[in-house]
Structures are given as C-alpha cells and as structure tokens.
Design an enzyme around this catalytic site. Sequence first.
Site, mmCIF file in Angstrom:
data_model
loop_
_atom_site.group_PDB
_atom_site.id
_atom_site.type_symbol
_atom_site.label_atom_id
_atom_site.label_comp_id
_atom_site.label_asym_id
_atom_site.label_seq_id
_atom_site.Cartn_x
_atom_site.Cartn_y
_atom_site.Cartn_z
ATOM 1 N N LEU A 86 0.834 -1.201 0.000
ATOM 2 C CA LEU A 86 0.000 0.000 0.000
ATOM 3 C C LEU A 86 0.865 1.246 0.000
ATOM 4 O O LEU A 86 1.919 1.289 0.655
ATOM 5 C CB LEU A 86 -0.915 0.006 1.230
ATOM 6 C CG LEU A 86 -1.806 -1.221 1.388
ATOM 7 C CD1 LEU A 86 -2.846 -0.974 2.467
ATOM 8 C CD2 LEU A 86 -2.472 -1.601 0.082
ATOM 9 N N GLY A 131 1.059 -5.393 1.085
ATOM 10 C CA GLY A 131 0.041 -5.409 0.022
ATOM 11 C C GLY A 131 0.548 -6.018 -1.277
ATOM 12 O O GLY A 131 -0.238 -6.547 -2.069
ATOM 13 N N ASN A 153 4.661 -8.110 6.293
ATOM 14 C CA ASN A 153 5.563 -7.549 7.315
ATOM 15 C C ASN A 153 4.877 -6.560 8.257
ATOM 16 O O ASN A 153 5.538 -5.845 9.011
ATOM 17 C CB ASN A 153 6.742 -6.849 6.629
ATOM 18 C CG ASN A 153 6.309 -5.690 5.750
ATOM 19 O OD1 ASN A 153 5.197 -5.689 5.245
ATOM 20 N ND2 ASN A 153 7.165 -4.698 5.573
ATOM 21 N N GLU A 154 3.539 -6.508 8.204
ATOM 22 C CA GLU A 154 2.819 -5.462 8.942
ATOM 23 C C GLU A 154 3.221 -5.383 10.415
ATOM 24 O O GLU A 154 3.428 -4.295 10.954
ATOM 25 C CB GLU A 154 1.300 -5.675 8.823
ATOM 26 C CG GLU A 154 0.694 -5.214 7.503
ATOM 27 C CD GLU A 154 0.855 -6.217 6.381
ATOM 28 O OE1 GLU A 154 1.616 -7.193 6.544
ATOM 29 O OE2 GLU A 154 0.236 -6.015 5.331
HETATM 30 C C1 LIG Z 1 2.205 1.671 7.943
HETATM 31 C C2 LIG Z 1 1.020 2.288 8.680
HETATM 32 C C3 LIG Z 1 -0.322 1.954 8.064
HETATM 33 C C4 LIG Z 1 -1.435 2.550 8.896
HETATM 34 C C5 LIG Z 1 -2.794 1.933 8.636
HETATM 35 C C6 LIG Z 1 -3.226 1.087 9.695
HETATM 36 C C7 LIG Z 1 -3.779 -0.144 9.596
HETATM 37 C C8 LIG Z 1 -4.385 -0.789 8.413
HETATM 38 C C9 LIG Z 1 -3.588 -1.916 7.830
HETATM 39 C C10 LIG Z 1 -2.731 -1.410 6.748
HETATM 40 C C11 LIG Z 1 -2.099 -2.473 5.926
HETATM 41 C C12 LIG Z 1 -1.028 -2.123 5.218
HETATM 42 C C13 LIG Z 1 -0.367 -3.038 4.289
HETATM 43 C C14 LIG Z 1 0.750 -2.386 3.510
HETATM 44 O O1 LIG Z 1 0.940 -2.735 2.373
HETATM 45 S S1 LIG Z 1 1.671 -1.134 4.262
HETATM 46 C C15 LIG Z 1 3.045 -0.869 3.180
HETATM 47 C C16 LIG Z 1 4.155 -1.772 3.556
HETATM 48 N N1 LIG Z 1 5.245 -1.675 2.629
HETATM 49 C C17 LIG Z 1 6.516 -1.739 3.000
HETATM 50 O O2 LIG Z 1 6.835 -1.862 4.155
HETATM 51 C C18 LIG Z 1 7.552 -1.616 1.904
HETATM 52 C C19 LIG Z 1 8.382 -0.391 2.059
HETATM 53 N N2 LIG Z 1 9.345 -0.312 0.975
HETATM 54 C C20 LIG Z 1 10.469 -1.046 0.924
HETATM 55 O O3 LIG Z 1 10.757 -1.867 1.770
HETATM 56 C C21 LIG Z 1 11.380 -0.828 -0.242
HETATM 57 O O4 LIG Z 1 11.030 0.378 -0.840
HETATM 58 C C22 LIG Z 1 11.338 -1.950 -1.324
HETATM 59 C C23 LIG Z 1 9.915 -2.267 -1.773
HETATM 60 C C24 LIG Z 1 12.009 -3.219 -0.771
HETATM 61 C C25 LIG Z 1 12.146 -1.495 -2.590
HETATM 62 O O5 LIG Z 1 13.437 -1.097 -2.212
HETATM 63 P P1 LIG Z 1 14.317 -0.171 -3.185
HETATM 64 O O6 LIG Z 1 14.278 -0.685 -4.555
HETATM 65 O O7 LIG Z 1 15.639 -0.010 -2.514
HETATM 66 O O8 LIG Z 1 13.533 1.215 -3.247
HETATM 67 P P2 LIG Z 1 13.515 2.386 -2.139
HETATM 68 O O9 LIG Z 1 13.321 1.831 -0.782
HETATM 69 O O10 LIG Z 1 14.698 3.264 -2.351
HETATM 70 O O11 LIG Z 1 12.170 3.151 -2.529
HETATM 71 C C26 LIG Z 1 12.090 3.957 -3.698
HETATM 72 C C27 LIG Z 1 11.107 5.081 -3.432
HETATM 73 O O12 LIG Z 1 9.799 4.507 -3.224
HETATM 74 C C28 LIG Z 1 9.287 4.983 -1.953
HETATM 75 N N3 LIG Z 1 8.466 3.897 -1.365
HETATM 76 C C29 LIG Z 1 8.851 2.658 -1.057
HETATM 77 N N4 LIG Z 1 7.825 1.941 -0.574
HETATM 78 C C30 LIG Z 1 6.757 2.760 -0.573
HETATM 79 C C31 LIG Z 1 5.384 2.597 -0.172
HETATM 80 N N5 LIG Z 1 4.897 1.431 0.302
HETATM 81 N N6 LIG Z 1 4.569 3.662 -0.300
HETATM 82 C C32 LIG Z 1 5.015 4.847 -0.792
HETATM 83 N N7 LIG Z 1 6.313 5.063 -1.185
HETATM 84 C C33 LIG Z 1 7.154 4.018 -1.078
HETATM 85 C C34 LIG Z 1 10.526 5.301 -1.132
HETATM 86 O O13 LIG Z 1 10.194 6.194 -0.104
HETATM 87 C C35 LIG Z 1 11.435 5.898 -2.184
HETATM 88 O O14 LIG Z 1 10.973 7.227 -2.388
HETATM 89 P P3 LIG Z 1 11.962 8.381 -2.887
HETATM 90 O O15 LIG Z 1 12.359 7.968 -4.284
HETATM 91 O O16 LIG Z 1 11.143 9.629 -2.824
HETATM 92 O O17 LIG Z 1 13.130 8.388 -1.934
#
Ligand SMILES: CCCCC/C=C\CCC/C=C/CC(=O)SCCNC(=O)CCNC(=O)[C@H](O)C(C)(C)COP(=O)(O)OP(=O)(O)OC[C@H]1O[C@@H](n2cnc3c(N)ncnc32)[C@H](O)[C@@H]1OP(=O)(O)O
Length: 277
Positions: A86, A131, A153-154
């Site tokens: 997400l 997600g 990993n939530e």
């Molecule tokens: C978290 C609180 C939620 C509150 C709601 C409460 C409850 C309801 C339940 C909610 C359920 C949620 C399910 C989810 O899906 S939450 C999202 C979980 N996702 C992650 O933890 C992944 C985070 N990202 C990473 O680990 C890494 O980015 C990667 C996917 C392994 C890729 O790594 P890499 O290729 O090295 O890329 P970067 O890390 O450098 O990222 C590039 C760029 O993208 C931005 N970004 C990464 N992930 C997200 C994301 N999920 N949403 C928005 N943006 C994301 C990151 O900040 C970089 O941005 P910049 O280029 O501006 O630096």
Amino acid sequence: MFVLRQCLTLGTKSSIRNFSATTNLVNLTINEDTGVAIMELNKPPVNSLNYELLEAMHRTLVKLENEKCPGMILTSSSRSTFSAGLDLLEMYKPTVDKARRFWSMLQNTWIKLYSTPYPTVAAINGHSPAGGCLLAMSCEHRIMVPDKMIGLNETQLGIVAPQWFQDCMRNIIGERQAEKALIAGRMFTSEEALKIGLVDELATDKEDLMQKAHDFLDEQMGLPPLARSVVKVGFRKDTLSKLINGREADIKMFLDNVFQPKVQESLENYIQMLKKK
Ligand SMILES: CCCCC/C=C\CCC/C=C/CC(=O)SCCNC(=O)CCNC(=O)[C@H](O)C(C)(C)COP(=O)(O)OP(=O)(O)OC[C@H]1O[C@@H](n2cnc3c(N)ncnc32)[C@H](O)[C@@H]1OP(=O)(O)O
C-alpha cells in the site's frame, strides 16, 4: 505474437490493449492467438498501491472478465520490486473521505482479483512486501525470481495485517506457518518462500519467469473452464464472503487505525526512513 496498443477508450478484445490511457499505470498486453493477458504494474519506482493504481487494476480486471479472458499473468515493470504494498502516502494525514475511498478501492480490487473465473499467475520479479504479497497471494500460482523478499511484514511496522490478508496467507501456507509468519511480520527470501509453499516455483530470470507463467496457464487452459472456475471459487468463497459481508466493518477498522496519532507518527518516521535510505 504480442501486440501492445495504446488507446483512449474501452473497446473490443482485438482493439484495446492498454486501459490506463492517461497514466499508463497498468500495461496490458494480450496475446492475439491465445488470448492470454499480461497485466504489468507500472507505477515507478516500486508500484506502491495508491488509489489510482488500484483503480486502474480494477478497471482492467473488470474488462478482462467481460471479455472472457482465458488466463492472466500479473507482473511488474520494475526491475527491483513487484509491489511495495500500500502506498504509505495514501495513509499519511488523509481526509476521512480520501482514506475511505482508498480502502474501498483496495477491497474492490482484491475481490475482483481473488475471484476471477480464469486462471491467474503472479510472475513475481521483485520484492513483494505487505500489500504486494497480498496481490501475489490472490493469484492461483506464484513464480518468483531468486534473491528477493516476500511476506506480510505489517507486525514489524507496528500495524496489524487485515483479516483478509491473513486469511489469504493461511489458505496458502496453512495455519501453523501463517501464525508464525504473521506474528513475526516475517519477510521470506524467494528460496524460503518456496520451501514453505508461499511461492510455487522459482525462476532463474525474467525470461524463465514468463515462460513458466505461460506453462502454468497452458496447463490450466486445457481444463474445462466452467468446472475449473466453480472449484476455484468454491475454495475461495468463505474468504471472499467474510470480506464482502463485512466491508463496512473492515473500512471502519482501517479508519480507526489510520487516524490514531501513534500510527501517524510511525508512518511519518517510516516514510522518512525510506526516503533517507
Ligand atoms: C504503515 C502504517 C499503516 C497505517 C494503517 C493502519 C492499519 C491498516 C492496515 C494497513 C495495511 C497495510 C499493508 C501495507 O501494504 S503497508 C506498506 C508496507 N510496505 C513496506 O513496508 C515496503 C516499504 N518499501 C520497501 O521496503 C522498499 O522500498 C522496497 C519495496 C524493498 C524497494 O526497495 P528499493 O528498490 O531499494 O527502493 P527504495 O526503498 O529506495 O524506494 C524507492 C522510493 O519509493 C518509496 N516507497 C517505497 N515503498 C513505498 C510505499 N509502500 N509507499 C510509498 N512510497 C514508497 C521510497 O520512499 C522511495 O521514495 P523516494 O524515491 O522519494 O526516496
């Protein structure tokens, strides 16, 4: 032969191949001989699932179903990531309306993907946390390239994976493994995911990944489609009904969580941490 055509309006199976006319968030390629669709998520850099991407996916899934798609491969245009889950920015200081609209579209998209009558395969060509893992788990078959990470990993983020995320995992890897993985918010390497059955096959590279995905669909498309889909939906109906009958409660759970000051604080920190990486 694969044919990719851009278009501005929705049309017939033979003329329309890309449904995100203005943004190209989803690239859709349809093999004109077999009808097999490749749905490629295309929101750089990491296919974070915001409202627009979810809406483009949902629209594409509706279209594929209406056109009696025989089989679909879900993959990503990113070299590193299948989907980062997400979009954190959708959950950071949203309005109530925006948060509600976002969660409701996530539900719509998942319900469509999880219940397709046609076979689906996730060609997981990169990391697939949270997600992203949900999307992969919603397909019928998962093939992954080596040395990437997948999982829900939530817990590690201090949040709770919604019940339907958890149910999807339990349906694939069983009660005991799912309980352990969910409590820990464990991310698995591709190799570990294969071992516990979270993915079905590993591929050596992208070419091998796509070949294996096509092989899976060829096999499925050789089965009588109606019987195939009735059995599939039969297996998935309890998980689907739980969400379909509890959509409002699920939205309320999300809204109650997302607006908690502590959750907003962790979100802010997490976003900052990702940006500083
Ligand atoms: C978290 C609180 C939620 C509150 C709601 C409460 C409850 C309801 C339940 C909610 C359920 C949620 C399910 C989810 O899906 S939450 C999202 C979980 N996702 C992650 O933890 C992944 C985070 N990202 C990473 O680990 C890494 O980015 C990667 C996917 C392994 C890729 O790594 P890499 O290729 O090295 O890329 P970067 O890390 O450098 O990222 C590039 C760029 O993208 C931005 N970004 C990464 N992930 C997200 C994301 N999920 N949403 C928005 N943006 C994301 C990151 O900040 C970089 O941005 P910049 O280029 O501006 O630096």
